[in-house]
Scaffold this motif. Structure first.
Motif, PDB file in Angstrom:
ATOM      1  N   LYS A  12       0.812  -1.215   0.000  1.00 49.92           N
ATOM      2  CA  LYS A  12       0.000   0.000   0.000  1.00 49.92           C
ATOM      3  C   LYS A  12       0.851   1.272   0.000  1.00 49.92           C
ATOM      4  O   LYS A  12       0.314   2.381  -0.043  1.00 49.92           O
ATOM      5  CB  LYS A  12      -0.923   0.018   1.222  1.00 49.92           C
ATOM      6  CG  LYS A  12      -2.094  -0.937   1.111  1.00 49.92           C
ATOM      7  CD  LYS A  12      -3.012  -0.462   0.016  1.00 49.92           C
ATOM      8  CE  LYS A  12      -4.362  -1.115   0.059  1.00 49.92           C
ATOM      9  NZ  LYS A  12      -5.267  -0.491  -0.914  1.00 49.92           N
ATOM     10  N   GLU A  15       0.306   3.879  -2.939  1.00 43.80           N
ATOM     11  CA  GLU A  15      -0.994   4.534  -2.853  1.00 43.80           C
ATOM     12  C   GLU A  15      -1.000   5.592  -1.753  1.00 43.80           C
ATOM     13  O   GLU A  15      -1.536   6.694  -1.936  1.00 43.80           O
ATOM     14  CB  GLU A  15      -2.095   3.505  -2.587  1.00 43.80           C
ATOM     15  CG  GLU A  15      -2.352   2.567  -3.748  1.00 43.80           C
ATOM     16  CD  GLU A  15      -3.379   1.503  -3.396  1.00 43.80           C
ATOM     17  OE1 GLU A  15      -4.461   1.860  -2.881  1.00 43.80           O
ATOM     18  OE2 GLU A  15      -3.091   0.320  -3.630  1.00 43.80           O
ATOM     19  N   VAL A  16      -0.393   5.278  -0.607  1.00 45.98           N
ATOM     20  CA  VAL A  16      -0.338   6.226   0.507  1.00 45.98           C
ATOM     21  C   VAL A  16       0.534   7.420   0.136  1.00 45.98           C
ATOM     22  O   VAL A  16       0.168   8.574   0.403  1.00 45.98           O
ATOM     23  CB  VAL A  16       0.170   5.533   1.790  1.00 45.98           C
ATOM     24  CG1 VAL A  16       0.452   6.545   2.882  1.00 45.98           C
ATOM     25  CG2 VAL A  16      -0.834   4.493   2.267  1.00 45.98           C
ATOM     26  N   ALA A  19      -1.408   9.654  -2.171  1.00 45.34           N
ATOM     27  CA  ALA A  19      -2.485  10.324  -1.444  1.00 45.34           C
ATOM     28  C   ALA A  19      -1.943  11.480  -0.608  1.00 45.34           C
ATOM     29  O   ALA A  19      -2.550  12.556  -0.546  1.00 45.34           O
ATOM     30  CB  ALA A  19      -3.226   9.328  -0.562  1.00 45.34           C
ATOM     31  N   ASP A  75      -6.576  11.404   7.066  1.00 42.48           N
ATOM     32  CA  ASP A  75      -7.648  10.895   6.212  1.00 42.48           C
ATOM     33  C   ASP A  75      -7.083  10.269   4.938  1.00 42.48           C
ATOM     34  O   ASP A  75      -7.531   9.211   4.500  1.00 42.48           O
ATOM     35  CB  ASP A  75      -8.618  12.032   5.883  1.00 42.48           C
ATOM     36  CG  ASP A  75      -9.937  11.520   5.342  1.00 42.48           C
ATOM     37  OD1 ASP A  75     -10.468  10.558   5.925  1.00 42.48           O
ATOM     38  OD2 ASP A  75     -10.421  12.084   4.350  1.00 42.48           O
ATOM     39  N   ALA A  76      -6.074  10.920   4.351  1.00 43.31           N
ATOM     40  CA  ALA A  76      -5.449  10.398   3.133  1.00 43.31           C
ATOM     41  C   ALA A  76      -4.774   9.050   3.399  1.00 43.31           C
ATOM     42  O   ALA A  76      -4.918   8.108   2.613  1.00 43.31           O
ATOM     43  CB  ALA A  76      -4.430  11.398   2.595  1.00 43.31           C
ATOM     44  N   ARG A  78      -5.429   6.904   5.881  1.00 44.41           N
ATOM     45  CA  ARG A  78      -6.427   5.889   6.235  1.00 44.41           C
ATOM     46  C   ARG A  78      -7.140   5.347   5.004  1.00 44.41           C
ATOM     47  O   ARG A  78      -7.288   4.135   4.833  1.00 44.41           O
ATOM     48  CB  ARG A  78      -7.444   6.469   7.212  1.00 44.41           C
ATOM     49  CG  ARG A  78      -8.313   5.413   7.875  1.00 44.41           C
ATOM     50  CD  ARG A  78      -9.385   6.021   8.737  1.00 44.41           C
ATOM     51  NE  ARG A  78     -10.299   6.872   7.997  1.00 44.41           N
ATOM     52  CZ  ARG A  78     -11.247   6.401   7.166  1.00 44.41           C
ATOM     53  NH1 ARG A  78     -11.366   5.116   6.948  1.00 44.41           N
ATOM     54  NH2 ARG A  78     -12.049   7.234   6.533  1.00 44.41           N
ATOM     55  N   LYS A  79      -7.548   6.238   4.119  1.00 45.39           N
ATOM     56  CA  LYS A  79      -8.269   5.794   2.920  1.00 45.39           C
ATOM     57  C   LYS A  79      -7.370   5.009   1.973  1.00 45.39           C
ATOM     58  O   LYS A  79      -7.794   4.015   1.389  1.00 45.39           O
ATOM     59  CB  LYS A  79      -8.875   6.994   2.196  1.00 45.39           C
ATOM     60  CG  LYS A  79     -10.072   7.571   2.910  1.00 45.39           C
ATOM     61  CD  LYS A  79     -10.626   8.768   2.179  1.00 45.39           C
ATOM     62  CE  LYS A  79     -11.838   9.330   2.901  1.00 45.39           C
ATOM     63  NZ  LYS A  79     -12.307  10.595   2.326  1.00 45.39           N
ATOM     64  N   ALA A  80      -6.123   5.441   1.817  1.00 49.70           N
ATOM     65  CA  ALA A  80      -5.221   4.769   0.872  1.00 49.70           C
ATOM     66  C   ALA A  80      -4.712   3.433   1.398  1.00 49.70           C
ATOM     67  O   ALA A  80      -4.461   2.519   0.625  1.00 49.70           O
ATOM     68  CB  ALA A  80      -4.048   5.679   0.539  1.00 49.70           C
ATOM     69  N   GLN A  82      -6.270   1.376   3.608  1.00 49.58           N
ATOM     70  CA  GLN A  82      -7.312   0.458   4.062  1.00 49.58           C
ATOM     71  C   GLN A  82      -7.623  -0.627   3.040  1.00 49.58           C
ATOM     72  O   GLN A  82      -7.857  -0.339   1.870  1.00 49.58           O
ATOM     73  CB  GLN A  82      -8.579   1.246   4.376  1.00 49.58           C
ATOM     74  CG  GLN A  82      -9.673   0.426   5.000  1.00 49.58           C
ATOM     75  CD  GLN A  82     -10.861   1.285   5.388  1.00 49.58           C
ATOM     76  OE1 GLN A  82     -11.170   2.272   4.717  1.00 49.58           O
ATOM     77  NE2 GLN A  82     -11.517   0.934   6.458  1.00 49.58           N
ATOM     78  N   THR A  83      -7.598  -1.878   3.508  1.00 48.06           N
ATOM     79  CA  THR A  83      -8.045  -2.997   2.680  1.00 48.06           C
ATOM     80  C   THR A  83      -9.316  -3.618   3.257  1.00 48.06           C
ATOM     81  O   THR A  83      -9.984  -4.387   2.584  1.00 48.06           O
ATOM     82  CB  THR A  83      -6.975  -4.106   2.591  1.00 48.06           C
ATOM     83  OG1 THR A  83      -6.809  -4.702   3.879  1.00 48.06           O
ATOM     84  CG2 THR A  83      -5.657  -3.575   2.070  1.00 48.06           C
ATOM     85  N   ASP A  88      -4.290  -4.059   8.612  1.00 50.17           N
ATOM     86  CA  ASP A  88      -4.153  -2.844   7.804  1.00 50.17           C
ATOM     87  C   ASP A  88      -3.190  -1.843   8.424  1.00 50.17           C
ATOM     88  O   ASP A  88      -2.607  -1.037   7.725  1.00 50.17           O
ATOM     89  CB  ASP A  88      -5.511  -2.168   7.598  1.00 50.17           C
ATOM     90  CG  ASP A  88      -6.282  -2.769   6.440  1.00 50.17           C
ATOM     91  OD1 ASP A  88      -5.712  -3.598   5.702  1.00 50.17           O
ATOM     92  OD2 ASP A  88      -7.457  -2.403   6.261  1.00 50.17           O
TER      93      ASP A  88
END
Length: 112
Positions: A12, A15-16, A19, A75-76, A78-80, A82-83, A88
């Motif tokens: 991840k 992605e993080v 983000a 927030d960025a 957590r959303k990026a 999260q599976t 996680d």
């Protein structure tokens, strides 16, 4: 100023990172780590022998930023990251007293 430390699954990371860049974070530190939480470990088979893998590969991200950006960065992440499955990760937030840029000697928010 706050320091955000996030322990996430290694796949991840990209992605993080993207983000965080989208919300305006300019720099991050990434550390390869191993650990476990509720997911404990798992057993694997190697040449017919079963063994327990206690520590799972993780990535730790550290970001220091101004107070105004903390919620957006959390927030960025957590959303990026999260599976929806166990393992996680976690996000830790702590206060930073001071920052000094070594090259120029700038301090505080100017050094971030």
């Amino acid at each position: 100023m706050k320091k955000i430390e996030a322990v996430i699954k290694p796949f991840k990371l990209d992605e993080v990172k993207e983000a965080l860049q989208q919300v305006g974070v300019q720099g991050i530190t990434v550390i390869e780590a191993k650990g476990f939480g509720r997911q404990k470990g798992h057993t694997e088979l190697y040449r017919g022998a079963e063994y327990v893998v206690d520590f799972l590969p993780k990535v730790k991200i550290e970001v220091v930023l101004g107070d105004s950006m903390v919620e957006a960065a959390i927030d960025a992440i957590r959303k990026a990251a999260q599976t929806g499955r166990i393992g996680d990760g976690k996000i830790f937030v702590s206060s930073i007293e001071d920052v000094i840029r070594i090259r120029t000697g700038e301090t505080g928010a100017d050094a971030i």
